[in-house]
Design a protein around this motif. Sequence first.
Motif, PDB file in Angstrom:
ATOM      1  N   VAL A 255       1.308  16.540   7.556  1.00  0.00           N
ATOM      2  CA  VAL A 255       0.206  15.794   6.928  1.00  0.00           C
ATOM      3  C   VAL A 255       0.623  15.456   5.505  1.00  0.00           C
ATOM      4  N   VAL A 256       0.532  14.178   5.152  1.00  0.00           N
ATOM      5  CA  VAL A 256       0.797  13.737   3.785  1.00  0.00           C
ATOM      6  C   VAL A 256      -0.526  13.195   3.239  1.00  0.00           C
ATOM      7  N   HIS A 257      -1.110  13.911   2.279  1.00  0.00           N
ATOM      8  CA  HIS A 257      -2.447  13.598   1.772  1.00  0.00           C
ATOM      9  C   HIS A 257      -2.355  12.897   0.425  1.00  0.00           C
ATOM     10  N   CYS A 258      -3.321  12.079   0.141  1.00  0.00           N
ATOM     11  CA  CYS A 258      -3.388  11.417  -1.163  1.00  0.00           C
ATOM     12  C   CYS A 258      -3.720  12.438  -2.253  1.00  0.00           C
TER      13      CYS A 258
ATOM     14  N   ARG B 188      14.794   8.958  11.039  1.00  0.00           N
ATOM     15  CA  ARG B 188      14.119   9.237  12.304  1.00  0.00           C
ATOM     16  C   ARG B 188      13.126   8.132  12.670  1.00  0.00           C
ATOM     17  N   ASP B 189      12.834   8.055  13.963  1.00  0.00           N
ATOM     18  CA  ASP B 189      11.820   7.130  14.466  1.00  0.00           C
ATOM     19  C   ASP B 189      10.502   7.890  14.490  1.00  0.00           C
ATOM     20  N   LEU B 190       9.683   7.689  13.478  1.00  0.00           N
ATOM     21  CA  LEU B 190       8.453   8.464  13.298  1.00  0.00           C
ATOM     22  C   LEU B 190       7.217   7.615  13.568  1.00  0.00           C
ATOM     23  N   ASN B 191       6.142   8.284  13.975  1.00  0.00           N
ATOM     24  CA  ASN B 191       4.848   7.625  14.168  1.00  0.00           C
ATOM     25  C   ASN B 191       3.935   8.006  13.009  1.00  0.00           C
ATOM     26  N   PHE B 192       3.310   7.015  12.374  1.00  0.00           N
ATOM     27  CA  PHE B 192       2.417   7.263  11.247  1.00  0.00           C
ATOM     28  C   PHE B 192       0.997   6.843  11.616  1.00  0.00           C
ATOM     29  N   GLU B 193       0.041   7.725  11.358  1.00  0.00           N
ATOM     30  CA  GLU B 193      -1.371   7.422  11.589  1.00  0.00           C
ATOM     31  C   GLU B 193      -2.146   7.661  10.300  1.00  0.00           C
ATOM     32  N   VAL B 194      -3.064   6.758   9.994  1.00  0.00           N
ATOM     33  CA  VAL B 194      -3.852   6.843   8.759  1.00  0.00           C
ATOM     34  C   VAL B 194      -5.285   7.243   9.090  1.00  0.00           C
ATOM     35  N   TYR B 195      -5.795   8.259   8.400  1.00  0.00           N
ATOM     36  CA  TYR B 195      -7.213   8.634   8.474  1.00  0.00           C
ATOM     37  C   TYR B 195      -7.796   8.477   7.079  1.00  0.00           C
TER      38      TYR B 195
ATOM     39  N   ASP C  47       0.838  -1.204   0.000  1.00  0.00           N
ATOM     40  CA  ASP C  47       0.000   0.000   0.000  1.00  0.00           C
ATOM     41  C   ASP C  47       0.871   1.252   0.000  1.00  0.00           C
ATOM     42  N   ILE C  48       0.553   2.174  -0.899  1.00  0.00           N
ATOM     43  CA  ILE C  48       1.383   3.355  -1.090  1.00  0.00           C
ATOM     44  C   ILE C  48       1.393   4.250   0.148  1.00  0.00           C
ATOM     45  N   GLY C  49       0.224   4.505   0.740  1.00  0.00           N
ATOM     46  CA  GLY C  49       0.151   5.410   1.877  1.00  0.00           C
ATOM     47  C   GLY C  49       0.499   4.766   3.201  1.00  0.00           C
ATOM     48  N   ARG C  50       0.145   3.497   3.360  1.00  0.00           N
ATOM     49  CA  ARG C  50       0.305   2.841   4.655  1.00  0.00           C
ATOM     50  C   ARG C  50       1.628   2.089   4.801  1.00  0.00           C
ATOM     51  N   VAL C  51       2.249   1.761   3.669  1.00  0.00           N
ATOM     52  CA  VAL C  51       3.470   0.962   3.720  1.00  0.00           C
ATOM     53  C   VAL C  51       4.655   1.694   3.084  1.00  0.00           C
TER      54      VAL C  51
ATOM     55  N   CYS D 191      -5.142  23.001   7.859  1.00  0.00           N
ATOM     56  CA  CYS D 191      -3.757  22.735   8.262  1.00  0.00           C
ATOM     57  C   CYS D 191      -2.968  24.041   8.353  1.00  0.00           C
ATOM     58  N   SER D 192      -3.153  24.917   7.373  1.00  0.00           N
ATOM     59  CA  SER D 192      -2.435  26.192   7.376  1.00  0.00           C
ATOM     60  C   SER D 192      -2.838  27.048   8.567  1.00  0.00           C
ATOM     61  N   ARG D 193      -4.133  27.026   8.900  1.00  0.00           N
ATOM     62  CA  ARG D 193      -4.633  27.815  10.025  1.00  0.00           C
ATOM     63  C   ARG D 193      -3.982  27.385  11.331  1.00  0.00           C
ATOM     64  N   ARG D 194      -3.661  26.088  11.411  1.00  0.00           N
ATOM     65  CA  ARG D 194      -3.071  25.562  12.648  1.00  0.00           C
ATOM     66  C   ARG D 194      -1.546  25.392  12.525  1.00  0.00           C
ATOM     67  N   ASN D 195      -0.986  25.945  11.450  1.00  0.00           N
ATOM     68  CA  ASN D 195       0.471  25.900  11.237  1.00  0.00           C
ATOM     69  C   ASN D 195       1.015  24.476  11.145  1.00  0.00           C
ATOM     70  N   ILE D 196       0.244  23.601  10.499  1.00  0.00           N
ATOM     71  CA  ILE D 196       0.676  22.224  10.276  1.00  0.00           C
ATOM     72  C   ILE D 196       1.016  22.084   8.792  1.00  0.00           C
ATOM     73  N   PRO D 197       2.271  21.807   8.430  1.00  0.00           N
ATOM     74  CA  PRO D 197       2.608  21.648   7.013  1.00  0.00           C
ATOM     75  C   PRO D 197       1.875  20.473   6.396  1.00  0.00           C
ATOM     76  N   ILE D 198       1.440  20.627   5.149  1.00  0.00           N
ATOM     77  CA  ILE D 198       0.727  19.570   4.442  1.00  0.00           C
ATOM     78  C   ILE D 198       1.306  19.433   3.036  1.00  0.00           C
ATOM     79  N   THR D 199       1.474  18.207   2.606  1.00  0.00           N
ATOM     80  CA  THR D 199       1.908  17.915   1.248  1.00  0.00           C
ATOM     81  C   THR D 199       1.058  16.771   0.721  1.00  0.00           C
ATOM     82  N   ASN D 200       1.341  16.284  -0.491  1.00  0.00           N
ATOM     83  CA  ASN D 200       0.563  15.150  -0.977  1.00  0.00           C
ATOM     84  C   ASN D 200       1.494  14.027  -1.420  1.00  0.00           C
ATOM     85  N   TYR D 201       0.907  12.880  -1.709  1.00  0.00           N
ATOM     86  CA  TYR D 201       1.689  11.689  -2.000  1.00  0.00           C
ATOM     87  C   TYR D 201       2.759  11.955  -3.066  1.00  0.00           C
ATOM     88  N   GLY D 202       2.318  12.472  -4.214  1.00  0.00           N
ATOM     89  CA  GLY D 202       3.222  12.619  -5.342  1.00  0.00           C
ATOM     90  C   GLY D 202       4.370  13.562  -5.065  1.00  0.00           C
TER      91      GLY D 202
END
Length: 398
Positions: free
Chosen positions: A348-351, A326-333, A310-314, A368-379
């Motif tokens: 946030v990494v979005h499809c 880095r030792d990172l934690n990944f959560e899927v919504y 799976d592209i997003g989960r794996v 995300c921008s309002r809360r100062n959380i960077p967001i990008t997408n899969y590609g």
Amino acid sequence: MSKAPRGVRLVIALAGRRNAGKSSLINALTGQETAIVSDTPGTTTDPVAKHYELLPLGPVTFYDTAGLDDEGELGELRVKATRKILYRCDVAVIVLGEEGLTDYEQKLLATVREMGIPYILVWNKADLRNATGGPVQVNGQTVDCLDVSAADGTNVTRLKELIIDSVPPEYRQERLIVGDLINEGDSVLCVVPIDLAAPKGRLILPQVQVLREILDCDAMGTVVKEREIEAALDGFSRKPALVVTDSQVVMSVAGDVPDDIPLTTFSTLFARYKGDLDCLVQGASAIDDLKDGDSVLIGEACSHHDVADDIGRVKIPRWMTRYTGRDLNFEVYSGHDFPEDLERFSLVVHCGACMLNRTGMLRRIAECSRRNIPITNYGVAISKLQGVLERVLRPFGY
């Protein structure tokens, strides 16, 4: 019309208190018995969707929602589901019942305004009361209110016209996925690996939409798997105007495609088509700032079962861990769920959002921008992790 992709449909939500006549009104708008109608308050429990052709806009989806004054523990869940529909709608129709404007509608209108959602205020059941129409005071502001009657059709046509007039400007102009990057007669090479997540017997939606737009531009599209690139390029009488590849194989494709041939990915095209490419590119730079213990949200616009690669989960978690060390934690919504506590995520990494409309994706980016959380997408993220982002962005003038 019923086969139009969900991600390109205009979403129109009807919201209000129980027994305001939302179900009757959506039946009147669509001319069909879409929603169950009853005098019993709370008949509508879960959001009901109805596809409809609203000309000149084209395919839209009307949502009938549960009442904002629903009671009890289950009622609270229904109200929460209603607010989720509002979160991704393009136009909100706020329906007043016989009691008129109450605190429920006042709070709802304040929320809708804060989110920047175009809205129309209507007072239903004009046939059962002395309809006065005209403006009303909402939170100290004057708002026009339209008298309607789902029972006898009063002003239903006018309501459709107001919905059309309220549509965001982007729905009045054609958005291009790839059409501004190619010309009539050009050749475009599409690299489409077939993995475990690919629907059996068909291509995934972004690939289909890109191919369709290539044909609409009177260009020629050639589809190959990643092992056939060299043979395909040798078969062209002149260089293709563009190569579009699945992000999962972008690094190997970049090595096989000469540097003087423009190259990008399906997901990067959708980052621009459905979202804000500049913002998503900027968000990708946050990958370099991740630290041990940081949490990364993987956002999926559709729900599906896990597959081995799976592209997003794996794959993305593996590539990002390898890239950062880095030792990172990944959560899927998945699906329409998006966490309320975004602040605990460092990225946030979005499809590609092929199953969201553009408004829904832009609203997620804005939140995300309002809360100062960077967001990008899969590609965009994958191209950065594979070291080819600069080349993938070149066709867009970066």
